[in-house]
Design a protein around this motif. Structure first.
Motif, PDB file in Angstrom:
ATOM      1  N   GLU A 142      11.718   4.308  -2.428  1.00  0.00           N
ATOM      2  CA  GLU A 142      13.022   4.954  -2.286  1.00  0.00           C
ATOM      3  C   GLU A 142      13.449   4.933  -0.827  1.00  0.00           C
ATOM      4  OE1 GLU A 142      13.919   8.537  -4.658  1.00  0.00           O
ATOM      5  OE2 GLU A 142      11.794   8.481  -5.209  1.00  0.00           O
ATOM      6  N   ASP A 143      14.749   4.794  -0.598  1.00  0.00           N
ATOM      7  CA  ASP A 143      15.253   4.732   0.774  1.00  0.00           C
ATOM      8  C   ASP A 143      15.769   6.070   1.285  1.00  0.00           C
ATOM      9  OD1 ASP A 143      17.676   5.107  -0.505  1.00  0.00           O
ATOM     10  OD2 ASP A 143      18.434   3.089  -0.090  1.00  0.00           O
ATOM     11  N   GLY A 144      15.686   7.126   0.469  1.00  0.00           N
ATOM     12  CA  GLY A 144      16.141   8.441   0.885  1.00  0.00           C
ATOM     13  C   GLY A 144      17.611   8.687   0.650  1.00  0.00           C
ATOM     14  N   HIS A 145      18.313   7.676   0.130  1.00  0.00           N
ATOM     15  CA  HIS A 145      19.760   7.813  -0.106  1.00  0.00           C
ATOM     16  C   HIS A 145      20.128   7.420  -1.537  1.00  0.00           C
ATOM     17  CE1 HIS A 145      20.222   8.364   4.202  1.00  0.00           C
ATOM     18  NE2 HIS A 145      19.497   7.284   4.387  1.00  0.00           N
ATOM     19  N   GLY A 146      19.185   7.534  -2.434  1.00  0.00           N
ATOM     20  CA  GLY A 146      19.449   7.216  -3.835  1.00  0.00           C
ATOM     21  C   GLY A 146      19.187   5.779  -4.217  1.00  0.00           C
ATOM     22  N   GLY A 147      18.805   4.956  -3.259  1.00  0.00           N
ATOM     23  CA  GLY A 147      18.506   3.560  -3.544  1.00  0.00           C
ATOM     24  C   GLY A 147      17.039   3.240  -3.296  1.00  0.00           C
ATOM     25  N   TYR A 148      16.718   1.956  -3.391  1.00  0.00           N
ATOM     26  CA  TYR A 148      15.339   1.483  -3.206  1.00  0.00           C
ATOM     27  C   TYR A 148      15.365   0.203  -2.383  1.00  0.00           C
ATOM     28  CZ  TYR A 148      13.986   4.713  -6.946  1.00  0.00           C
ATOM     29  OH  TYR A 148      13.769   5.827  -7.710  1.00  0.00           O
ATOM     30  N   HIS A 149      14.214  -0.144  -1.834  1.00  0.00           N
ATOM     31  CA  HIS A 149      14.072  -1.414  -1.124  1.00  0.00           C
ATOM     32  C   HIS A 149      12.599  -1.807  -1.117  1.00  0.00           C
ATOM     33  CE1 HIS A 149      13.256   1.519   2.121  1.00  0.00           C
ATOM     34  NE2 HIS A 149      12.390   0.608   2.542  1.00  0.00           N
ATOM     35  N   GLY A 150      12.360  -3.057  -0.740  1.00  0.00           N
ATOM     36  CA  GLY A 150      10.994  -3.548  -0.666  1.00  0.00           C
ATOM     37  C   GLY A 150      10.311  -3.126   0.616  1.00  0.00           C
ATOM     38  N   GLN A 151       8.990  -3.009   0.530  1.00  0.00           N
ATOM     39  CA  GLN A 151       8.155  -2.730   1.697  1.00  0.00           C
ATOM     40  C   GLN A 151       6.974  -3.694   1.651  1.00  0.00           C
ATOM     41  OE1 GLN A 151       7.177   1.456   2.876  1.00  0.00           O
ATOM     42  NE2 GLN A 151       5.071   0.820   2.462  1.00  0.00           N
ATOM     43  N   MET A 152       6.738  -4.403   2.735  1.00  0.00           N
ATOM     44  CA  MET A 152       5.678  -5.401   2.771  1.00  0.00           C
ATOM     45  C   MET A 152       4.564  -4.975   3.717  1.00  0.00           C
ATOM     46  SD  MET A 152       5.875  -9.447   3.794  1.00  0.00           S
ATOM     47  CE  MET A 152       5.500  -9.260   5.552  1.00  0.00           C
ATOM     48  N   THR A 153       3.339  -5.062   3.239  1.00  0.00           N
ATOM     49  CA  THR A 153       2.173  -4.744   4.059  1.00  0.00           C
ATOM     50  C   THR A 153       1.226  -5.937   4.057  1.00  0.00           C
ATOM     51  OG1 THR A 153       2.345  -2.405   3.470  1.00  0.00           O
ATOM     52  CG2 THR A 153       0.259  -3.138   4.414  1.00  0.00           C
ATOM     53  N   ALA A 154       0.776  -6.325   5.246  1.00  0.00           N
ATOM     54  CA  ALA A 154      -0.243  -7.359   5.378  1.00  0.00           C
ATOM     55  C   ALA A 154      -1.564  -6.672   5.697  1.00  0.00           C
ATOM     56  CB  ALA A 154       0.131  -8.340   6.481  1.00  0.00           C
ATOM     57  N   LEU A 155      -2.585  -6.995   4.906  1.00  0.00           N
ATOM     58  CA  LEU A 155      -3.927  -6.466   5.136  1.00  0.00           C
ATOM     59  C   LEU A 155      -4.872  -7.644   5.316  1.00  0.00           C
ATOM     60  CD1 LEU A 155      -2.643  -4.759   2.390  1.00  0.00           C
ATOM     61  CD2 LEU A 155      -4.343  -3.176   3.317  1.00  0.00           C
ATOM     62  N   VAL A 156      -5.852  -7.504   6.214  1.00  0.00           N
ATOM     63  CA  VAL A 156      -6.720  -8.636   6.521  1.00  0.00           C
ATOM     64  C   VAL A 156      -8.175  -8.213   6.607  1.00  0.00           C
ATOM     65  CG1 VAL A 156      -4.900  -9.861   7.774  1.00  0.00           C
ATOM     66  CG2 VAL A 156      -6.446  -8.351   9.029  1.00  0.00           C
ATOM     67  N   LYS A 157      -9.036  -9.193   6.346  1.00  0.00           N
ATOM     68  CA  LYS A 157     -10.459  -9.076   6.635  1.00  0.00           C
ATOM     69  C   LYS A 157     -10.846 -10.361   7.369  1.00  0.00           C
ATOM     70  CE  LYS A 157     -13.253  -7.687   3.370  1.00  0.00           C
ATOM     71  NZ  LYS A 157     -14.164  -7.746   2.189  1.00  0.00           N
TER      72      LYS A 157
END
Length: 199
Positions: A142-157
Motif C-alpha cells: 500500500e502507498d498510504g493513499h489508497g493505492g498500491y505499488h511494487g517494492q523490489m528487494t535484492a538479497l544475496v549470499k
C-alpha cells in the motif's frame, strides 16, 4: 526510490521463512502504481521475454557494461551450468513449506532468474553463478493513499571472499547506472500497459 531495509524486514513476507541466511543488498520502491491485485501484472511484465524492461540494448552505457560483464564471465567461467541453481547451490524451492510448493510462478524469460514462489502479494526468484546466489523479491504494498505499488528487494549470499569483493565493486554501478535505467523502462512499460488496458 531507494528505501531503508526495514521496508522489507518489517513486513510479514513469506520469503522471510526461507531467506534468513541471505543479506539484503537494497530495497526500492517501483514506479508501478496500481490496485490491490496488480502484482500478477507486474510479474508478467518482468517475466515476458519480449518486455523492454529487461532489455539493456536501449541504453548504451548499460548495454556496454552488460556486454563487458558477459565477456569477463565467459572468460572466467562464472556462468557455466555447473555454477547455477541445482549445481553449485541448492534451490530455495527445496526449503518451501508445503503450501507454497504449488504456487511456483513463472520464470523470467531471457534472464537467469527462476521463480521460487508466487502469492497474491509477493514473488521470489533466484539465480546463482560462481560469485553469488541472488534473490529478487517483488512485494505489492500500500502507498498510504489508497493505492498500491511494487517494492523490489535484492538479497544475496556471496560466494566466499571473492563474491563479497565482486558485489562491493559492482554496487555503485548497479545503483547509479543499471537500476535507474531499469526503473525508467519499467515505468514506461507499466504506463503503456495502463493505456492499453483502458482502451
Amino acid at each position: 526510490m531507494r528505501l531503508p531495509n526495514t521496508e522489507f524486514t518489517s513486513r510479514p513476507w513469506r520469503a522471510h521463512e526461507i531467506t534468513g541466511d541471505f543479506v539484503i543488498e537494497d530495497v526500492w520502491a517501483l514506479p508501478t502504481p496500481g490496485g490491490p491485485d496488480d502484482l500478477d501484472r507486474l510479474v508478467r511484465q518482468l517475466t515476458d521475454g519480449d518486455d523492454s524492461t529487461m532489455s539493456v540494448s536501449s541504453n548504451v552505457v548499460v548495454g556496454t557494461l552488460w556486454a563487458l560483464r558477459l565477456k569477463i564471465g565467459a572468460l572466467l567461467r562464472w556462468d557455466t551450468p555447473d555454477k547455477a541453481i541445482g549445481h553449485r547451490v541448492a534451490s530455495l524451492c527445496d526449503r518451501l513449506p508445503q503450501d507454497l510448493r504449488a504456487v511456483r510462478g513463472p520464470d523470467m524469460e531471457g534472464a537467469p532468474f527462476t521463480s521460487v514462489f508466487l502469492t497474491h502479494d509477493e514473488w521470489l526468484a533466484e539465480f546463482a553463478n560462481s560469485t553469488v546466489h541472488c534473490l529478487l523479491h517483488l512485494g505489492w504494498v500500500e502507498d498510504g493513499h489508497g493505492g498500491y505499488h511494487g517494492q523490489m528487494t535484492a538479497l544475496v549470499k556471496p560466494s566466499g571472499l571473492f563474491g563479497k569483493l565482486y558485489m562491493a565493486m559492482i554496487s555503485p554501478l548497479r545503483q547509479r547506472v543499471v537500476y535507474p535505467h531499469f526503473f525508467r523502462e519499467m515505468g514506461k512499460t507499466w504506463r503503456a500497459g495502463e493505456l492499453t488496458d483502458t482502451r
